[in-house]
Design a protein around this motif. Structure first.
Motif, PDB file in Angstrom:
ATOM      1  N   HIS A 107      -4.540   6.752  -2.713  1.00  0.00           N
ATOM      2  CA  HIS A 107      -4.111   5.510  -2.061  1.00  0.00           C
ATOM      3  C   HIS A 107      -4.045   4.448  -3.150  1.00  0.00           C
ATOM      4  O   HIS A 107      -5.049   4.149  -3.799  1.00  0.00           O
ATOM      5  CB  HIS A 107      -5.125   5.132  -0.976  1.00  0.00           C
ATOM      6  CG  HIS A 107      -4.852   3.825  -0.293  1.00  0.00           C
ATOM      7  ND1 HIS A 107      -5.763   3.208   0.532  1.00  0.00           N
ATOM      8  CD2 HIS A 107      -3.760   3.007  -0.308  1.00  0.00           C
ATOM      9  CE1 HIS A 107      -5.271   2.076   0.984  1.00  0.00           C
ATOM     10  NE2 HIS A 107      -4.056   1.927   0.487  1.00  0.00           N
ATOM     11  N   LEU A 144      -0.087   5.466   8.926  1.00  0.00           N
ATOM     12  CA  LEU A 144      -0.723   5.483   7.605  1.00  0.00           C
ATOM     13  C   LEU A 144      -2.246   5.515   7.723  1.00  0.00           C
ATOM     14  O   LEU A 144      -2.912   6.185   6.923  1.00  0.00           O
ATOM     15  CB  LEU A 144      -0.277   4.273   6.789  1.00  0.00           C
ATOM     16  CG  LEU A 144       1.134   4.324   6.224  1.00  0.00           C
ATOM     17  CD1 LEU A 144       1.474   3.015   5.527  1.00  0.00           C
ATOM     18  CD2 LEU A 144       1.294   5.485   5.258  1.00  0.00           C
ATOM     19  N   ASP A 157       0.862  -1.180   0.000  1.00  0.00           N
ATOM     20  CA  ASP A 157       0.000   0.000   0.000  1.00  0.00           C
ATOM     21  C   ASP A 157       0.894   1.223   0.000  1.00  0.00           C
ATOM     22  O   ASP A 157       1.890   1.276   0.734  1.00  0.00           O
ATOM     23  CB  ASP A 157      -0.894   0.025   1.236  1.00  0.00           C
ATOM     24  CG  ASP A 157      -2.113  -0.850   1.079  1.00  0.00           C
ATOM     25  OD1 ASP A 157      -2.843  -0.659   0.095  1.00  0.00           O
ATOM     26  OD2 ASP A 157      -2.348  -1.726   1.941  1.00  0.00           O
ATOM     27  N   ARG A 169      -2.410   0.534  -4.586  1.00  0.00           N
ATOM     28  CA  ARG A 169      -1.898  -0.786  -4.218  1.00  0.00           C
ATOM     29  C   ARG A 169      -0.960  -1.243  -5.323  1.00  0.00           C
ATOM     30  O   ARG A 169      -1.340  -1.285  -6.494  1.00  0.00           O
ATOM     31  CB  ARG A 169      -3.044  -1.760  -4.031  1.00  0.00           C
ATOM     32  CG  ARG A 169      -2.649  -3.085  -3.424  1.00  0.00           C
ATOM     33  CD  ARG A 169      -3.810  -3.658  -2.652  1.00  0.00           C
ATOM     34  NE  ARG A 169      -4.095  -2.881  -1.441  1.00  0.00           N
ATOM     35  CZ  ARG A 169      -5.282  -2.866  -0.835  1.00  0.00           C
ATOM     36  NH1 ARG A 169      -6.286  -3.577  -1.316  1.00  0.00           N
ATOM     37  NH2 ARG A 169      -5.452  -2.149   0.265  1.00  0.00           N
ATOM     38  N   HIS A 222       3.813   0.521   2.711  1.00  0.00           N
ATOM     39  CA  HIS A 222       3.590  -0.597   3.631  1.00  0.00           C
ATOM     40  C   HIS A 222       3.471  -1.901   2.849  1.00  0.00           C
ATOM     41  O   HIS A 222       2.688  -1.995   1.888  1.00  0.00           O
ATOM     42  CB  HIS A 222       2.302  -0.345   4.420  1.00  0.00           C
ATOM     43  CG  HIS A 222       1.880  -1.482   5.294  1.00  0.00           C
ATOM     44  ND1 HIS A 222       2.488  -1.768   6.500  1.00  0.00           N
ATOM     45  CD2 HIS A 222       0.897  -2.430   5.145  1.00  0.00           C
ATOM     46  CE1 HIS A 222       1.895  -2.819   7.056  1.00  0.00           C
ATOM     47  NE2 HIS A 222       0.942  -3.250   6.250  1.00  0.00           N
ATOM     48  N   ARG A 224       1.905  -5.038   2.513  1.00  0.00           N
ATOM     49  CA  ARG A 224       0.652  -5.529   3.085  1.00  0.00           C
ATOM     50  C   ARG A 224       0.418  -7.020   2.920  1.00  0.00           C
ATOM     51  O   ARG A 224      -0.240  -7.649   3.733  1.00  0.00           O
ATOM     52  CB  ARG A 224      -0.545  -4.787   2.473  1.00  0.00           C
ATOM     53  CG  ARG A 224      -0.755  -5.067   0.997  1.00  0.00           C
ATOM     54  CD  ARG A 224      -2.001  -4.365   0.462  1.00  0.00           C
ATOM     55  NE  ARG A 224      -3.211  -4.815   1.114  1.00  0.00           N
ATOM     56  CZ  ARG A 224      -3.939  -5.848   0.682  1.00  0.00           C
ATOM     57  NH1 ARG A 224      -3.549  -6.551  -0.368  1.00  0.00           N
ATOM     58  NH2 ARG A 224      -5.040  -6.187   1.306  1.00  0.00           N
ATOM     59  N   GLU A 252      -1.945  -5.511   8.594  1.00  0.00           N
ATOM     60  CA  GLU A 252      -2.755  -4.297   8.564  1.00  0.00           C
ATOM     61  C   GLU A 252      -1.860  -3.066   8.467  1.00  0.00           C
ATOM     62  O   GLU A 252      -0.706  -3.089   8.889  1.00  0.00           O
ATOM     63  CB  GLU A 252      -3.617  -4.207   9.825  1.00  0.00           C
ATOM     64  CG  GLU A 252      -4.653  -5.316   9.946  1.00  0.00           C
ATOM     65  CD  GLU A 252      -5.652  -5.298   8.804  1.00  0.00           C
ATOM     66  OE1 GLU A 252      -6.071  -4.197   8.397  1.00  0.00           O
ATOM     67  OE2 GLU A 252      -6.007  -6.388   8.307  1.00  0.00           O
ATOM     68  N   LEU A 253      -2.409  -2.005   7.906  1.00  0.00           N
ATOM     69  CA  LEU A 253      -1.655  -0.761   7.782  1.00  0.00           C
ATOM     70  C   LEU A 253      -1.169  -0.275   9.140  1.00  0.00           C
ATOM     71  O   LEU A 253      -1.874  -0.411  10.147  1.00  0.00           O
ATOM     72  CB  LEU A 253      -2.526   0.324   7.144  1.00  0.00           C
ATOM     73  CG  LEU A 253      -2.734   0.256   5.631  1.00  0.00           C
ATOM     74  CD1 LEU A 253      -3.790   1.273   5.215  1.00  0.00           C
ATOM     75  CD2 LEU A 253      -1.432   0.523   4.896  1.00  0.00           C
TER      76      LEU A 253
END
Length: 319
Positions: A222, A304, A171, A224, A279, A281, A299-300
């Motif tokens: 945001h 973040l 992420d 991915r 991050h 993920r 998890e974030l």
């Protein structure tokens, strides 16, 4: 007790013209180049059955044979540093790394690293090259990493990374509003003028990043990202190359941009965000012992989540 290594690799045509020690470092990435040079000089790493020299040129198609006794390369100190262990068995250790933790000792970071922490957590890793670490995250990137607890597990994971069969998703929160996802297929290598940075360059190694939009805000997105390759700073470089640098990325982010009409709180958060907003993920691979595909998620990190919350509130208030 020291382990005995027996490995064979054929040099691909793409390595024509490289030095023998350079090619060996590419084909046996779980060992340092210095160690490989020593094995070449000792005759433990041969070319088509004959002893060569580290500086010998490669013509392509040669067979490298490594037959060596694995002694402990460096005596790193085990240190009692807290680890967030997501999964552990006899073969692998999966960790959710926090921001600020360097993965491997180096210049300016002689200790206090993830490597020192895993040695304390699992002392037998002193007998595995690089204490079982097969890939890295930047100091300020959070999320999932896998560590091999045995030489066999390390060999399996390195081979999976080379075959691009390890699935890694990240992420990221970037500056600018993306209209859609896409793919960046652009080689990455050392920046020609700044050795601390990487850059998209024709002489770099192949690098491919797929990305999709998760959520759009007024001035940020945001996203991915899924890696096909694992180059140093890959997502940071590729996103900056697309002119969507990560929030908080002092190395590749350029000048700070603030959304027009943003609240004082959001402005302060964007100015002071202490790291690149990145991050790891999800991580999936074939388990070295069971042969089954395993998948892990993290998890974030809290910072973040807070950043996304403020960006979301800002977008809703300005509708």
């Amino acid at each position: 007790m020291p382990e005995t290594l027996h490995r064979d690799e054929r040099i691909p045509e793409a390595m024509v013209g490289m030095r023998l020690d350079q090619a060996a470092a590419e084909l046996f990435p779980d060992f340092s180049r210095e160690r490989l040079k020593g094995w070449i000089k000792q005759g433990a790493l041969t070319v088509d059955g004959s002893q060569g020299r580290p500086k010998d040129k490669i013509y392509g198609g040669e067979q490298l044979a490594l037959h060596a006794v694995l002694e402990e390369e460096v005596r790193w100190e085990a240190q009692a540093i807290a680890l967030n262990v997501v999964f552990e068995d006899d073969d692998v250790l999966v960790i959710d790394k926090p921001a600020g933790l360097v993965v491997h000792p180096g210049a300016g970071n002689a200790d206090g690293t993830l490597l020192n922490a895993v040695l304390h957590h699992c002392p037998q890793l002193a007998g595995v090259p690089r204490a079982g670490i097969v890939h890295r995250l930047d100091k300020d990137t959070t999320g999932l990493m896998v560590v091999a607890k045995t030489l066999a597990a390390q060999t399996s994971l390195v081979e999976q990374l080379q075959a691009r069969s390890v699935s890694r998703e990240y992420d990221a929160v970037v500056i600018g509003v993306m209209t859609a996802g896409g793919t960046v297929d652009a080689p990455i290598g050392r920046h020609p003028k700044d050795r601390k940075r990487q850059a998209v360059t024709a002489s770099g190694k192949p690098a491919v990043t797929h990305y999709r939009v998760v959520e759009r805000f007024r001035g940020h997105t945001h996203v991915r990202c899924k890696l096909e390759t694992g180059r140093t700073h890959q997502i940071r470089v590729h996103m900056a190359h697309r002119r969507f640098a990560l929030i908080g990325d002092a190395l590749y982010g350029g000048r700070l941009k603030l959304p027009a009409g943003a609240s004082d709180t959001l402005k302060e958060i964007l100015r002071e965000f202490p790291r690149q907003a990145l991050h790891a993920r999800k991580l999936a691979f074939i388990h070295p012992a069971s042969g089954k595909r395993v998948e892990f998620r993290a998890e974030l990190a809290d910072d973040l989540l807070m950043l996304l919350d403020y960006l979301r509130v800002d977008s809703e208030e300005r509708r």
